[in-house]
Design an enzyme around this catalytic site. Structure first.
Site, PDB file in Angstrom:
ATOM      1  N   GLN A  96       0.719  -1.798  -0.405  1.00 14.63           N
ATOM      2  CA  GLN A  96       0.224  -0.423   0.070  1.00 14.63           C
ATOM      3  C   GLN A  96       0.489   1.101   0.166  1.00 14.63           C
ATOM      4  O   GLN A  96       1.999   1.050   0.453  1.00 14.63           O
ATOM      5  CB  GLN A  96      -1.227   0.553   0.817  1.00 14.63           C
ATOM      6  N   HIS A  98       0.575   5.570   0.752  1.00 12.47           N
ATOM      7  CA  HIS A  98      -0.943   6.345   1.465  1.00 12.47           C
ATOM      8  C   HIS A  98      -1.395   8.297   0.771  1.00 12.47           C
ATOM      9  O   HIS A  98      -0.024   8.513   0.263  1.00 12.47           O
ATOM     10  CB  HIS A  98      -0.522   7.249   3.218  1.00 12.47           C
ATOM     11  N   GLU A 133       3.167   7.518   8.642  1.00 14.31           N
ATOM     12  CA  GLU A 133       2.280   6.573   9.810  1.00 14.31           C
ATOM     13  C   GLU A 133       4.093   6.289  10.193  1.00 14.31           C
ATOM     14  O   GLU A 133       5.103   6.687   8.947  1.00 14.31           O
ATOM     15  CB  GLU A 133       2.570   5.455  10.036  1.00 14.31           C
ATOM     16  N   ARG A 279      -4.312   0.856  -2.618  1.00 12.67           N
ATOM     17  CA  ARG A 279      -3.598  -0.921  -2.089  1.00 12.67           C
ATOM     18  C   ARG A 279      -3.012  -1.707  -4.008  1.00 12.67           C
ATOM     19  O   ARG A 279      -3.506  -1.149  -5.051  1.00 12.67           O
ATOM     20  CB  ARG A 279      -4.668  -1.560  -1.720  1.00 12.67           C
TER      21      ARG A 279
END
Length: 397
Positions: A96, A98, A133, A279
Site C-alpha cells: 500500500q 498513502h 506513519e 493498495r
C-alpha cells in the site's frame, strides 16, 4: 489523567495471541490485529471521569482547547491529530501507499462529488487527510519499505531464474530510475489471465526454492507471502521493495507515496488521523491501479531504519519530519522523568508498571498493555517505575 479503554480490531491478518499476551488476557481464538488508542471516529478510546464513561472523541469535541490546548487547536484544528496503535501482524498486510495532503483533499472531494458512499468497497479516500506513519518494533518485525534501486531489483528478479520475468528485468536495466520503476510496477499490476497465473505460480515456486536454501532470509518472507496470497500479482510487486527486518526498538517512518507492507510481527504504530489507503496487491480488497500509480513516488534506495535518540532527561525520541505526531520511549530506572504538559499525550506501558503523578498529586498506575490520555494542562506529569518501558505519543508545537 485518564486511563483508556481501547478497542481491538479483529482484521483477518492479525495475530491470534500477540495482543492478548501484551494485555495479559486469554486469546479469543480469532485474529486480533490492532489495538487503537486515540479519538479516531472508527474506534475511539473511552475514558471514565465519574460519569459512566465517554468516548475520547466526544470529550475533545465538547471542549477542544481544554483537552488539546489552545496551541494544538490553533495548529492542527479541534481534533486529536494522531492515532496510536499496537499492531500485530500474523500474516502480511496489503502492499500500500498513502496520499499526501493535497492528494487526499482532492481525492476525497472528487469521490464526495461523485456520490461514492464512504463504506463502498471501491472507495479510496475515507477522509481529506494524509496518513504518514511510523512503526516501532516491540519484537522482531518484518516488512517491506520503499523501492529497491532498479539495478538491485533486476538482479533479484534475474536470480530467480524465471523466464517470464525477463521483460521486467530489461525494463529495470534499460530505463531511468523513475520510469523503470513505474513501468515495471504498472506492468505487474495490469497483468491478467493466463500470463498472470503462470508467472505468479513460477515465481512462487522459485522463492520457495530460494527460501529452502536460505530459510531465515528475505526469500522466506516472500515465500510466506506467496503461500498466504496464492496467485496474487502482489508477490511480483513485493520483489521490487526493500525487505526489512527490524529488531526490538527499531522503527521505520513511512511518508506519503512510499510503497510498503508489514509482513509479520508486533509493533507500535503511530499515524496521522486518517484511514486513506491505496493498495497494490497481497489483498482481496479493491486495488485502484491508476490512482496508486499517481500517488506512489518512484524512487529507489535503502530504507532508513530509525533508532531512538536519547536526550539529557532520558527521553528516547524517534525523529520524524512531521508535526502531527511525535513518538518517544522511556526505559525507566530509579530516577523520575517529567513530562511537560502543553500538548495532549497518550502514554502506553509495554513492560513493567509505570506510575504517573499529576501536579495536583493524583496518581495513576499503568500495567503492561495499559494506556492513559493526558490532556494539555500546561503542567508537568511525573513518570516513575523502575524496569518499566513507556511509549509517549504527542505532537510537536
Amino acid at each position: 489523567m485518564d486511563r483508556l479503554v481501547n478497542t481491538v480490531r479483529p482484521y483477518a491478518w492479525g495475530s491470534v495471541d500477540a495482543i492478548p499476551e501484551l494485555l495479559k488476557v486469554a486469546p479469543t481464538g480469532e485474529p486480533q490485529a490492532e489495538l487503537w488508542m486515540g479519538a479516531h471516529p472508527g474506534s475511539p478510546s473511552r475514558v471514565d471521569r465519574g460519569e459512566g464513561g465517554r468516548s475520547l472523541a466526544a470529550l475533545i469535541a465538547a471542549d477542544p482547547e481544554r483537552e488539546l490546548g489552545a496551541a494544538a487547536v490553533a495548529k492542527f484544528g479541534p481534533e486529536l491529530p494522531f492515532l496510536l496503535k499496537v499492531l500485530a501482524a500474523g500474516t502480511p498486510l496489503s502492499i500500500q501507499a498513502h496520499p499526501d495532503l493535497a492528494q487526499a483533499r482532492a481525492g476525497f472531494a472528487d469521490e464526495e462529488a461523485r456520490g461514492v458512499p464512504l463504506d463502498a468497497p471501491h472507495r479510496n479516500y475515507k477522509d481529506a487527510n494524509h496518513k504518514p506513519e511510523m512503526i516501532c518494533a516491540l519484537g522482531e518485525f518484518e516488512g517491506l519499505c520503499g523501492f529497491r534501486a532498479p539495478a538491485e531489483a533486476a538482479d533479484l528478479l534475474q536470480s530467480l531464474g524465471v523466464p517470464a520475468l525477463t521483460g521486467l528485468v530489461e525494463i529495470l536495466r534499460g530505463k531511468p530510475e523513475s520510469e523503470a520503476l513505474s513501468e515495471t510496477l504498472a506492468t505487474i499490476l495490469t497483468m491478467t489471465g493466463e500470463t498472470a497465473r503462470t508467472t505468479v505460480a513460477e515465481v512462487a515456486a522459485a522463492v520457495e526454492r530460494a527460501a529452502g536454501a536460505e530459510p531465515d532470509g528475505q526469500f522466506a518472507a516472500y515465500a510466506f507471502a506467496a503461500r498466504e496470497f496464492p496467485g496474487d500479482t502482489g508477490l511480483l510487486a513485493a520483489l521490487l521493495l526493500n525487505y526489512v527486518r527490524l529488531q526490538p526498538g527499531e522503527a521505520l517512518y513511512l511518508g506519503a507515496g512510499v510503497p510498503h507492507a508489514y509482513l509479520r510481527g508486533l509493533g507500535i504504530e503511530i499515524l496521522a488521523n486518517s484511514d486513506n489507503v491505496l493498495r497494490g496487491g497481497l489483498t482481496p480488497k479493491h486495488v485502484d491501479v491508476p490512482e496508486l500509480l499517481r500517488v506512489v513516488i518512484f524512487q529507489g534506495g535503502e530504507p532508513g531504519v530509525l533508532r531512538p535518540v536519547a536526550d539529557a532527561d532520558g527521553e528516547e525520541l524517534y525523529p520524524a519530519p512531521i508535526d502531527e505526531f511525535r513518538l518517544s520511549r522511556f526505559t525507566l530506572g530509579d530516577a523520575a522523568r517529567h513530562l511537560p504538559g502543553p500538548a495532549p499525550q497518550i502514554l502506553l506501558c509495554t513492560e513493567g508498571a509505570a506510575r504517573l503523578t499529576a501536579a495536583d498529586g493524583s496518581t495513576l498506575t499503568l500495567a503492561r498493555g495499559e494506556s492513559a490520555f493526558l490532556p494539555a494542562t500546561g503542567t508537568d506529569t511525573e513518570l516513575t517505575g523502575p524496569g518499566a518501558t513507556v511509549f509517549r505519543a504527542t505532537v510537536t508545537l
